[in-house]
Design an enzyme around this catalytic site. Structure first.
Site, PDB file in Angstrom:
ATOM      1  N   LYS A  61      -8.587   1.820  14.152  1.00 49.27           N
ATOM      2  CA  LYS A  61      -8.234   0.831  13.123  1.00 49.27           C
ATOM      3  C   LYS A  61      -8.953  -0.475  13.455  1.00 49.27           C
ATOM      4  CE  LYS A  61      -4.073  -1.475  12.957  1.00 49.27           C
ATOM      5  NZ  LYS A  61      -4.499  -2.891  13.013  1.00 49.27           N
ATOM      6  N   ASP A 115      -6.275   0.931  18.071  1.00 51.32           N
ATOM      7  CA  ASP A 115      -6.726  -0.338  17.491  1.00 51.32           C
ATOM      8  C   ASP A 115      -7.968  -0.854  18.213  1.00 51.32           C
ATOM      9  OD1 ASP A 115      -6.097  -2.068  15.474  1.00 51.32           O
ATOM     10  OD2 ASP A 115      -4.314  -2.909  16.433  1.00 51.32           O
ATOM     11  N   GLU A 151      -9.538  -4.706  11.805  1.00 48.31           N
ATOM     12  CA  GLU A 151      -9.065  -5.709  10.846  1.00 48.31           C
ATOM     13  C   GLU A 151     -10.216  -6.302  10.048  1.00 48.31           C
ATOM     14  OE1 GLU A 151      -6.772  -8.700  12.905  1.00 48.31           O
ATOM     15  OE2 GLU A 151      -5.406  -7.216  13.752  1.00 48.31           O
ATOM     16  N   ASP A 159      -3.070  -3.494  18.956  1.00 48.17           N
ATOM     17  CA  ASP A 159      -3.401  -4.545  19.922  1.00 48.17           C
ATOM     18  C   ASP A 159      -2.241  -5.538  20.015  1.00 48.17           C
ATOM     19  OD1 ASP A 159      -3.742  -5.776  17.503  1.00 48.17           O
ATOM     20  OD2 ASP A 159      -5.737  -6.583  17.922  1.00 48.17           O
ATOM     21  N   SER A 160      -1.171  -5.299  19.234  1.00 44.09           N
ATOM     22  CA  SER A 160       0.078  -6.047  19.421  1.00 44.09           C
ATOM     23  C   SER A 160       0.603  -5.823  20.840  1.00 44.09           C
ATOM     24  CB  SER A 160       1.129  -5.624  18.384  1.00 44.09           C
ATOM     25  OG  SER A 160       1.280  -4.220  18.363  1.00 44.09           O
ATOM     26  N   GLU A 192      -0.844  -6.049   5.479  1.00 41.22           N
ATOM     27  CA  GLU A 192       0.142  -6.793   6.276  1.00 41.22           C
ATOM     28  C   GLU A 192       0.382  -8.182   5.694  1.00 41.22           C
ATOM     29  OE1 GLU A 192      -0.557  -7.057  10.522  1.00 41.22           O
ATOM     30  OE2 GLU A 192       1.172  -8.382  10.797  1.00 41.22           O
TER      31      GLU A 192
HETATM   32  O1  KIV Z   1      -1.317  -4.244  16.346  1.00 39.15           O
HETATM   33  C1  KIV Z   1      -0.402  -3.928  15.568  1.00 39.15           C
HETATM   34  O2  KIV Z   1       0.732  -3.629  15.965  1.00 39.15           O
HETATM   35  C2  KIV Z   1      -0.694  -3.917  14.144  1.00 39.15           C
HETATM   36  C3  KIV Z   1       0.452  -3.729  13.199  1.00 39.15           C
HETATM   37  C4  KIV Z   1       1.166  -5.011  13.037  1.00 39.15           C
HETATM   38  C5  KIV Z   1       0.030  -3.138  11.910  1.00 39.15           C
HETATM   39  O3  KIV Z   1      -1.822  -4.075  13.767  1.00 39.15           O
END
Ligand code: KIV
Length: 276
Positions: free
Chosen positions: A115, A85, A117, A46-47, A184
């Site tokens: 994934k 994500d 968090e 989600d970056s 992280e």
């Molecule tokens: O969204 C992302 O790119 C991440 C990484 C920083 C692990 O969660």
């Protein structure tokens, strides 16, 4: 040609000599490049809120954004394990809602796992998603979706108490059925202890070299921005290469040296002078 790594192979890599690597990726063209490389895994993170959409953080990215980007990455990287994500707001309402959203991301994007968090707090959610048949990668430490709660993008687990909480979280996500966990933005010393004390592989970003696996954001490691975070390394300077190329195109176009004989269509049209 590279063969796609599987969940059991990733689990079995725990404590081995080989450090499995992952980079973020958000589009088809770059997915094809990763697929040709020796990097085994892609994170459609989600970056993308920051790297693709110009947001200040990851909050604001939607499930539809994730499905859109992940589905194109999956097309470009058939031999690379792709993680999708779960964005903010898709697993913090109820367990039922979280399973529904995980199903949607998994089914509509074609990614290989999802994934999310959080540690002990999201362990029941992880358990339900794994029970539904979707492999889960956990993510603890500096979790960008909680940046507001953390007072910014700050290194986590620096006190003994905070370190114990993170170790407890790592154990909780393992117990809940996550097959790997991203660590992280935590001190190397703590990442090493977590890596030694749990049985699933750890993947580090800003967590030192002792983790079982390593991940970086592509824009950072390719040097697409001049600034990179302390934990990242520029393995290339694409910022300079790309701007030089844009400038050269503008210059040659202005000088009328591009296009030239080789880059134009030279077919002769009889009687062209008669066009009215
Ligand atoms: O969204 C992302 O790119 C991440 C990484 C920083 C692990 O969660």
């Amino acid at each position: 040609m590279k063969k796609k790594i599987t969940v059991p192979e990733i689990r079995a890599s725990k404590g081995g000599d080989k450090v499995i690597t992952m980079v973020t990726c958000y589009d088809y063209t770059n997915a094809k490049l990763v697929d040709e490389s020796n990097v085994e895994m892609i994170l459609v993170g989600d970056s993308l809120g920051m790297t693709m959409l110009g947001y200040k953080g990851t909050v604001g990215v939607t499930l539809d954004d994730m499905i859109y980007h992940a589905s194109h990455v999956v097309k470009g990287a058939p031999n690379t394990f792709v993680i999708g994500d779960m964005p903010f707001g898709t697993y913090n309402v109820s367990i039922e809602d979280a399973v529904k959203n995980a199903n949607k991301l998994f089914m509509e994007s074609g990614c290989d796992c999802i994934k999310l968090e959080g540690g002990s707090d999201v362990a029941p959610v992880i358990k339900a998603i794994v029970k539904a048949g979707i492999p889960v990668c956990a993510h603890i430490g500096l979790t960008p979706q909680s940046a507001a709660m953390m007072g910014g993008f700050k290194v986590q687990g620096k006190s003994l108490e905070a370190a114990q909480e993170l170790l407890d979280s790592a154990r909780a996500v393992e117990e809940a059925g996550a097959f790997m966990v991203v660590l992280e933005g935590i001190p190397k010393m703590l990442a090493d202890v977590i890596t030694q004390k749990i049985n699933i592989p750890t993947m580090g970003i800003g967590a030192g070299a002792g983790c079982d696996m390593q991940v970086l954001v592509a824009q950072d490691m390719l040097g697409m921005n001049e600034w990179v975070p302390k934990f990242a390394k520029k393995f290339a300077d694409l910022h300079k290469i790309i701007i030089d190329a844009y400038n050269e195109f503008a210059k040659e176009s202005n000088e009328r040296t591009f296009p030239d004989e080789a880059t134009q269509y030279n077919a002769k049209i009889e009687g062209i002078e008669n066009l009215k």
